[in-house]
Design a protein around this motif. Structure first.
Motif, PDB file in Angstrom:
ATOM      1  N   GLY A 100     -10.102   0.227  10.187  1.00  0.00           N
ATOM      2  CA  GLY A 100      -9.982   0.820   8.856  1.00  0.00           C
ATOM      3  C   GLY A 100      -8.768   0.321   8.107  1.00  0.00           C
ATOM      4  O   GLY A 100      -8.826   0.077   6.891  1.00  0.00           O
ATOM      5  N   LEU A 101      -7.644   0.155   8.810  1.00  0.00           N
ATOM      6  CA  LEU A 101      -6.434  -0.377   8.168  1.00  0.00           C
ATOM      7  C   LEU A 101      -6.680  -1.776   7.631  1.00  0.00           C
ATOM      8  O   LEU A 101      -6.309  -2.094   6.483  1.00  0.00           O
ATOM      9  CB  LEU A 101      -5.285  -0.382   9.175  1.00  0.00           C
ATOM     10  CG  LEU A 101      -3.958  -0.967   8.677  1.00  0.00           C
ATOM     11  CD1 LEU A 101      -3.365  -0.110   7.565  1.00  0.00           C
ATOM     12  CD2 LEU A 101      -2.973  -1.128   9.831  1.00  0.00           C
TER      13      LEU A 101
ATOM     14  N   SER B  56      -8.707  -1.734   4.536  1.00  0.00           N
ATOM     15  CA  SER B  56      -7.977  -1.291   3.344  1.00  0.00           C
ATOM     16  C   SER B  56      -7.232  -2.434   2.668  1.00  0.00           C
ATOM     17  O   SER B  56      -6.842  -2.316   1.506  1.00  0.00           O
ATOM     18  CB  SER B  56      -6.998  -0.177   3.720  1.00  0.00           C
ATOM     19  OG  SER B  56      -5.890  -0.680   4.452  1.00  0.00           O
TER      20      SER B  56
ATOM     21  N   VAL C  98       0.861  -1.190   0.000  1.00  0.00           N
ATOM     22  CA  VAL C  98       0.000   0.000   0.000  1.00  0.00           C
ATOM     23  C   VAL C  98       0.892   1.234   0.000  1.00  0.00           C
ATOM     24  O   VAL C  98       1.727   1.391   0.888  1.00  0.00           O
ATOM     25  CB  VAL C  98      -0.938   0.015   1.226  1.00  0.00           C
ATOM     26  CG1 VAL C  98      -1.667   1.343   1.325  1.00  0.00           C
ATOM     27  CG2 VAL C  98      -1.942  -1.133   1.169  1.00  0.00           C
TER      28      VAL C  98
END
Length: 402
Positions: free
Chosen positions: A157-158, A161, A45
């Protein structure tokens, strides 16, 4: 002999019986849970070089040092593939998050450019400007999260992703909250002379839920030895940890202490802490039991300072001790104490911008109203006095309640 607070916490952490079983939950149900697995990044990422701005992508070497105009050769939006190489000496319109085309190495923000027909006039540019590089944040295979991490919104949230939809967590710790005393009534009931409302059970249950634990609440235990033993036995059969407040003094009607001794083990500690000094620890039928002081403010503060690290470690949390802030005192404290004091306080910023810690004028161990006024605890070490401006440790409630 008063036992130092840090020593008592360390002794409790050594007695943690182990973590609960592991279960798998969806990310939607993972908030506040304790991770039970090691997670690694399945891919990099960002996964490709992409634009950090809406603007124009180019090869920096194609633009004169003083800037200039280059022909517009296409458009790439977020979600588009960038398979076509950037033509030499050209720019492409690009949007935030869109992949850079092969050959491009820089982006100029759209507000710094002028579109003139099929030409884009650009200011001087440095190679790599406004570009998010592949693996800039996390490379494939890099560690993401470790066991013992409490999952907040940002950790969830990580994981989202990376497309991770389910995680392994420890089952919520089941904590039994117990109260005893003929004088106690529940909120909403009427009071007869000599009766009081059961403040501590509600307070402690609320703390536990805020820490992500499962609360098992039981009816108030009358002042009767047989009923006290029966209630403790039932709680020990259903919970992982037992928690109570008061009821372990030398009074003739304090049957809790005798019941604990009959069913398991009892240790009474006198802590160097104010408010609160008596702390009881032991086990009932092999389950840990923690007995806090009976005064409401003392029960609250000892739960936050001493109980919280123990209970979170029982839940499998690795980091359980809060980090205090060092702030200037906005008060004087002239009376040294043999106990470490946790004073209800508030962080204040004056009009001139000077920050300080201010105390509530009433610090009695039964007073919860001062804790409602406060947004944290000022920590005064044993035998210490203070003058305004001296540095003092400050524990925000935000560090203790979550």
């Amino acid at each position: 002999m008063l036992r130092p607070v840090d020593e008592a916490i360390a002794a409790l952490l050594e007695r943690v019986p182990g973590v609960p079983e592991i279960e798998t939950v969806s990310l939607q149900d993972a908030l506040g849970r304790t991770l039970a697995e090691t997670l690694q990044a399945p891919f990099a990422v960002p996964a490709w070089d992409n634009s950090a701005m809406d603007g124009y992508a180019l090869r920096a070497a194609d633009l004169p040092a003083e800037g200039g105009c280059l022909p517009l050769a296409g458009r790439i939006a977020a979600g588009d593939a960038a398979d076509t190489c950037l033509p030499a000496g050209c720019v492409v319109r690009i949007f935030t998050g869109a992949p850079l085309p092969p050959g491009a190495d820089s982006v100029v923000a759209q507000e710094d450019c002028q579109l003139q027909g099929e030409q884009v006039c650009l200011p001087p540019v440095q190679a790599g400007q406004h570009v998010r590089r592949r693996a800039e944040e996390v490379d494939a295979g890099a560690p993401l999260l470790a066991p013992g991490q409490r999952l907040r919104a940002q950790e969830i949230g990580l994981l989202a992703s990376f497309g991770i939809a389910r995680v392994q967590v420890y089952r919520r710790l089941r904590v039994a909250v117990l109260s005893s005393g003929n004088e106690l009534r529940e909120p909403g009931e009427s009071l007869a002379p000599g009766q009081i409302y059961n403040t501590n059970r509600i307070t402690l249950a609320s703390l536990l839920r805020g820490w992500g634990l499962q609360v098992l609440e039981y009816p108030n235990i009358p002042d009767d030895p047989a009923q006290t033993r029966a209630a403790l036995s039932r709680a020990a059969s259903e919970a992982d940890v037992l928690l109570s407040s008061g009821g372990v003094s030398v009074g003739e009607e304090d049957h809790l202490k005798q019941a604990i001794e009959a069913l398991g083990q009892l240790h009474l500690w006198r802590l160097a802490i104010q408010p609160g000094k008596p702390l009881a620890f032991g086990e009932v039928a092999g389950k840990p039991w923690l007995g806090l002081p009976g005064n409401p403010a003392a029960a609250l503060i000892t739960a936050l300072v001493v109980g919280r690290p123990f209970l979170l470690r029982c839940q499998g949390v690795e980091r359980v001790l809060p980090t205090p802030l060092r702030l200037p005192a906005g008060f004087a404290w002239s009376k040294a104490n043999v106990r470490r004091q946790y004073l209800r306080a508030r962080f204040v910023v004056a009009e001139e911008g000077q920050a300080s810690v201010q105390l509530h004028p009433r610090q009695g161990s039964a007073m919860l109203s001062s804790a409602c006024w406060a947004d944290g605890l000022a920590v005064l070490e044993c035998q210490r006095t203070l003058q305004p401006g001296d540095w003092v440790d400050y524990l925000p409630f935000s560090e203790l309640l979550g």
